[in-house]
Design a protein around this motif. Structure first.
Motif, PDB file in Angstrom:
ATOM      1  N   THR A  86     -62.755 -26.070  20.519  1.00  0.00           N
ATOM      2  CA  THR A  86     -61.719 -25.280  21.192  1.00  0.00           C
ATOM      3  C   THR A  86     -61.283 -24.127  20.303  1.00  0.00           C
ATOM      4  O   THR A  86     -61.562 -24.112  19.094  1.00  0.00           O
ATOM      5  CB  THR A  86     -60.475 -26.136  21.513  1.00  0.00           C
ATOM      6  OG1 THR A  86     -59.982 -26.711  20.303  1.00  0.00           O
ATOM      7  CG2 THR A  86     -60.794 -27.238  22.505  1.00  0.00           C
ATOM      8  N   THR A  87     -60.601 -23.183  20.902  1.00  0.00           N
ATOM      9  CA  THR A  87     -59.946 -22.108  20.145  1.00  0.00           C
ATOM     10  C   THR A  87     -58.514 -22.537  19.870  1.00  0.00           C
ATOM     11  O   THR A  87     -57.787 -22.910  20.802  1.00  0.00           O
ATOM     12  CB  THR A  87     -59.951 -20.791  20.946  1.00  0.00           C
ATOM     13  OG1 THR A  87     -61.308 -20.380  21.136  1.00  0.00           O
ATOM     14  CG2 THR A  87     -59.186 -19.706  20.214  1.00  0.00           C
ATOM     15  N   VAL A  88     -58.113 -22.527  18.618  1.00  0.00           N
ATOM     16  CA  VAL A  88     -56.772 -22.951  18.236  1.00  0.00           C
ATOM     17  C   VAL A  88     -55.990 -21.743  17.738  1.00  0.00           C
ATOM     18  O   VAL A  88     -56.439 -21.032  16.827  1.00  0.00           O
ATOM     19  CB  VAL A  88     -56.817 -24.052  17.147  1.00  0.00           C
ATOM     20  CG1 VAL A  88     -55.398 -24.452  16.732  1.00  0.00           C
ATOM     21  CG2 VAL A  88     -57.579 -25.270  17.654  1.00  0.00           C
ATOM     22  N   ILE A  89     -54.822 -21.511  18.335  1.00  0.00           N
ATOM     23  CA  ILE A  89     -53.970 -20.362  18.006  1.00  0.00           C
ATOM     24  C   ILE A  89     -52.568 -20.864  17.708  1.00  0.00           C
ATOM     25  O   ILE A  89     -52.054 -21.775  18.368  1.00  0.00           O
ATOM     26  CB  ILE A  89     -53.944 -19.349  19.174  1.00  0.00           C
ATOM     27  CG1 ILE A  89     -55.345 -18.767  19.398  1.00  0.00           C
ATOM     28  CG2 ILE A  89     -52.944 -18.225  18.916  1.00  0.00           C
ATOM     29  CD1 ILE A  89     -55.438 -17.833  20.593  1.00  0.00           C
ATOM     30  N   ALA A  90     -51.938 -20.251  16.705  1.00  0.00           N
ATOM     31  CA  ALA A  90     -50.560 -20.606  16.355  1.00  0.00           C
ATOM     32  C   ALA A  90     -49.610 -20.063  17.420  1.00  0.00           C
ATOM     33  O   ALA A  90     -49.595 -18.865  17.695  1.00  0.00           O
ATOM     34  CB  ALA A  90     -50.205 -20.044  14.990  1.00  0.00           C
ATOM     35  N   GLU A  91     -48.835 -20.968  18.048  1.00  0.00           N
ATOM     36  CA  GLU A  91     -47.839 -20.546  19.035  1.00  0.00           C
ATOM     37  C   GLU A  91     -46.562 -20.079  18.353  1.00  0.00           C
ATOM     38  O   GLU A  91     -45.838 -19.241  18.884  1.00  0.00           O
ATOM     39  CB  GLU A  91     -47.516 -21.719  19.980  1.00  0.00           C
ATOM     40  CG  GLU A  91     -48.678 -22.199  20.820  1.00  0.00           C
ATOM     41  CD  GLU A  91     -49.033 -21.214  21.927  1.00  0.00           C
ATOM     42  OE1 GLU A  91     -48.208 -20.321  22.221  1.00  0.00           O
ATOM     43  OE2 GLU A  91     -50.136 -21.330  22.485  1.00  0.00           O
ATOM     44  N   LYS A  92     -46.282 -20.630  17.171  1.00  0.00           N
ATOM     45  CA  LYS A  92     -45.124 -20.252  16.365  1.00  0.00           C
ATOM     46  C   LYS A  92     -45.582 -20.029  14.936  1.00  0.00           C
ATOM     47  O   LYS A  92     -46.695 -20.418  14.570  1.00  0.00           O
ATOM     48  CB  LYS A  92     -44.060 -21.367  16.390  1.00  0.00           C
ATOM     49  CG  LYS A  92     -43.555 -21.743  17.770  1.00  0.00           C
ATOM     50  CD  LYS A  92     -42.566 -22.908  17.668  1.00  0.00           C
ATOM     51  CE  LYS A  92     -42.062 -23.321  19.036  1.00  0.00           C
ATOM     52  NZ  LYS A  92     -41.140 -24.484  18.957  1.00  0.00           N
ATOM     53  N   ASP A  93     -44.730 -19.398  14.119  1.00  0.00           N
ATOM     54  CA  ASP A  93     -45.030 -19.326  12.692  1.00  0.00           C
ATOM     55  C   ASP A  93     -45.184 -20.755  12.182  1.00  0.00           C
ATOM     56  O   ASP A  93     -44.304 -21.598  12.400  1.00  0.00           O
ATOM     57  CB  ASP A  93     -43.896 -18.627  11.941  1.00  0.00           C
ATOM     58  CG  ASP A  93     -43.833 -17.130  12.263  1.00  0.00           C
ATOM     59  OD1 ASP A  93     -44.776 -16.620  12.895  1.00  0.00           O
ATOM     60  OD2 ASP A  93     -42.829 -16.494  11.899  1.00  0.00           O
ATOM     61  N   SER A  94     -46.317 -21.017  11.527  1.00  0.00           N
ATOM     62  CA  SER A  94     -46.646 -22.395  11.157  1.00  0.00           C
ATOM     63  C   SER A  94     -47.165 -22.485   9.728  1.00  0.00           C
ATOM     64  O   SER A  94     -47.547 -21.469   9.121  1.00  0.00           O
ATOM     65  CB  SER A  94     -47.713 -22.963  12.114  1.00  0.00           C
ATOM     66  OG  SER A  94     -47.293 -22.877  13.464  1.00  0.00           O
ATOM     67  N   GLU A  95     -47.175 -23.706   9.210  1.00  0.00           N
ATOM     68  CA  GLU A  95     -47.752 -23.989   7.895  1.00  0.00           C
ATOM     69  C   GLU A  95     -48.716 -25.145   8.058  1.00  0.00           C
ATOM     70  O   GLU A  95     -48.345 -26.191   8.595  1.00  0.00           O
ATOM     71  CB  GLU A  95     -46.656 -24.322   6.885  1.00  0.00           C
ATOM     72  CG  GLU A  95     -47.159 -24.420   5.451  1.00  0.00           C
ATOM     73  CD  GLU A  95     -46.036 -24.621   4.453  1.00  0.00           C
ATOM     74  OE1 GLU A  95     -46.325 -24.692   3.240  1.00  0.00           O
ATOM     75  OE2 GLU A  95     -44.862 -24.726   4.890  1.00  0.00           O
ATOM     76  N   ILE A  96     -49.977 -24.951   7.633  1.00  0.00           N
ATOM     77  CA  ILE A  96     -50.998 -25.986   7.832  1.00  0.00           C
ATOM     78  C   ILE A  96     -51.695 -26.287   6.503  1.00  0.00           C
ATOM     79  O   ILE A  96     -51.862 -25.410   5.648  1.00  0.00           O
ATOM     80  CB  ILE A  96     -52.038 -25.565   8.891  1.00  0.00           C
ATOM     81  CG1 ILE A  96     -52.654 -24.206   8.552  1.00  0.00           C
ATOM     82  CG2 ILE A  96     -51.405 -25.522  10.282  1.00  0.00           C
ATOM     83  CD1 ILE A  96     -53.731 -23.751   9.540  1.00  0.00           C
ATOM     84  N   ALA A  97     -52.093 -27.545   6.353  1.00  0.00           N
ATOM     85  CA  ALA A  97     -52.869 -27.971   5.177  1.00  0.00           C
ATOM     86  C   ALA A  97     -54.199 -28.532   5.676  1.00  0.00           C
ATOM     87  O   ALA A  97     -54.323 -28.890   6.850  1.00  0.00           O
ATOM     88  CB  ALA A  97     -52.096 -29.030   4.404  1.00  0.00           C
TER      89      ALA A  97
END
Length: 441
Positions: A86-97
């Motif tokens: 899938t295509t994954v897009i940030a809906e909000k400002d996010s932090e990912i590890a």
């Protein structure tokens, strides 16, 4: 967010390294469908969504949402396809590890291989996705139900408009002919029997204002006072509900009552014609109201008008009206009459097989609101029916002359709400009660 102990260890051990943590702004594409991916991501904060595009149609749909504490890239990482599904897009400002395929297992001698350690992740992710999918399915079902209801109302409105157009023509003819008959009778009597014109005029102007209970009580008094038979006393109680009876009535009582009765019938016919026209307009305009509202409307008076219209329905019903002195409001008389008629008529229908049917109407004023309660001693309305009773297509009248379109209480609710008011229904084995609150404006 509370995490199971095994899952919390995974997060602490594998997703707490600053070198493998990144902030992404809303709108950033993290993964692209069919693109390369060798990472498993964990959302430290924020929200992202996964979308799937159909190659044939080109249509795109969101298929999942990930929030704080959730994972994505699970399939391509653990299946080692290295291809994002899938295509994954940030809906909000996010932090990912993240971790990648080069990440080594920590303490494998205690917790097993990397796949074994991450089994809680896969199970947790599956449960989370399943729950979110279920919630989204519920939301879609609710949206479909609203769509079906809107479509149903559109069809109903179109049907009602057609019926209302035909009825409007018939009601117009009845109203104009009633007016013509009244004028002809009045002219004839003025020219040929002027002595009975006052009785006719009284019936035309005032109609019958007394309730059934008031008529029975006064008839007993009049019967004894003037030595009348039972029928004469009752009819006189309807015509002269209060005070002494003028001698003019007693000179030729049967004739006086006969012409008052004609006048009353003409009064009721005109009132019914206006009410029918009001109902036609309301049915035609299920979504709105253009009824002319005027100041200084007395709600008690509109209830009296309703009871006069329903005399035939109320013949076997004991009606008790307990009115308080109410401030007048800005309202449409015909709209309010329509509200009371629908509720009272439904009560009469419900009490068809009730011994000693009884309706009580109470009006009160409290905290800048008018409170009107209409209760009856008919059978209890079950909860499943109470939940549907204001729906525009719901009716319990199925056969014969008691069929119904299920519009009456729907229109009642719409009228009450158009005044900023509320209507509620309570029912138990002893009493069924409608409670209407109208703001004083």
């Amino acid at each position: 967010m509370h995490q199971p102990k095994a899952l919390q260890r995974i997060v602490d051990v594998y997703f707490s390294h600053s070198a493998r943590t990144v902030s992404v702004r809303a709108g950033t594409q993290v993964l692209k469908q069919d693109g390369f991916n060798d990472k498993l991501y964990w959302v430290k904060r924020g929200e992202l969504s996964g979308s799937l595009q159909n190659e044939t149609s080109g249509l795109t749909a969101k298929v999942f949402r990930v929030e704080q504490g959730m994972f994505f890239g699970v399939h391509s990482y653990f299946a080692q396809t290295l291809v994002a599904s899938t295509t994954v897009i940030a809906e909000k400002d996010s932090e990912i590890a993240w971790i990648d395929l080069n990440t080594q297992a920590v303490e494998p001698e205690i917790y097993g291989s990397l796949v074994e350690q991450f089994m809680p992740v896969m199970v947790h992710e599956l449960a989370q996705r399943q729950m979110l999918t279920g919630l989204e399915a519920i939301e879609k079902e609710q949206a479909l139900q609203k769509l079906y209801a809107a479509e149903q109302m559109t069809t109903l409105g179109q049907l009602a408009a057609g019926i209302a157009h035909e009825l409007n023509n018939a009601v117009g003819v009845l109203s104009s002919k009633t007016e013509g008959v009244q004028n002809s009778i009045c002219r004839f009597l003025e020219e040929n029997k002027p002595e009975v014109s006052p009785f006719l005029d009284l019936g035309i102007c005032d109609g019958q204002s007394a309730t059934s209970a008031e008529v029975r009580k006064r008839a007993k008094i009049l019967q004894e006072m003037y030595r009348l038979d039972r029928d004469q006393a009752r009819q006189l109680a309807r015509a002269v509900p209060k005070g002494d009876v003028p001698d003019l009535w007693l000179t030729n009582l049967d004739e006086a009552l006969q012409y008052w009765d004609i006048g009353r019938d003409l009064h009721d016919m005109r009132l019914a014609g206006k009410h029918a026209a009001s109902i036609v307009r309301s049915v035609k305009q299920l979504g709105g109201s253009d009824q002319a509202r005027q100041p200084d409307v007395d709600v008690n008076d509109t209830i009296h008008k309703s009871l006069a219209l329903l005399q035939s329905n109320l013949r076997r019903v004991n009606v008790v009206l307990r009115p308080a002195v109410l401030p007048t409001i800005n309202a449409s008389v015909t709209e309010l009459v329509q509200v009371w008629v629908n509720i009272i008529k439904n009560a009469c229908d419900a009490m068809e097989y009730t011994d000693n049917p009884h309706i009580e109407i109470i009006t009160r004023c409290s905290k800048n609101r008018l409170l009107i309660t209409i209760s009856n001693n008919g059978p209890v309305i079950e909860e499943v029916t109470r939940r549907k009773i204001f729906q525009p297509n719901f009716t319990t009248k199925k056969g014969g002359l008691s069929f119904g379109l299920g519009l009456g209480l729907s229109i009642v609710q719409r009228i009450v709400q158009s005044y900023g008011g509320t209507i509620a229904l309570k029912s138990d084995p002893e009493k069924t009660k409608f409670r209407i609150k109208l703001p004083i404006v």
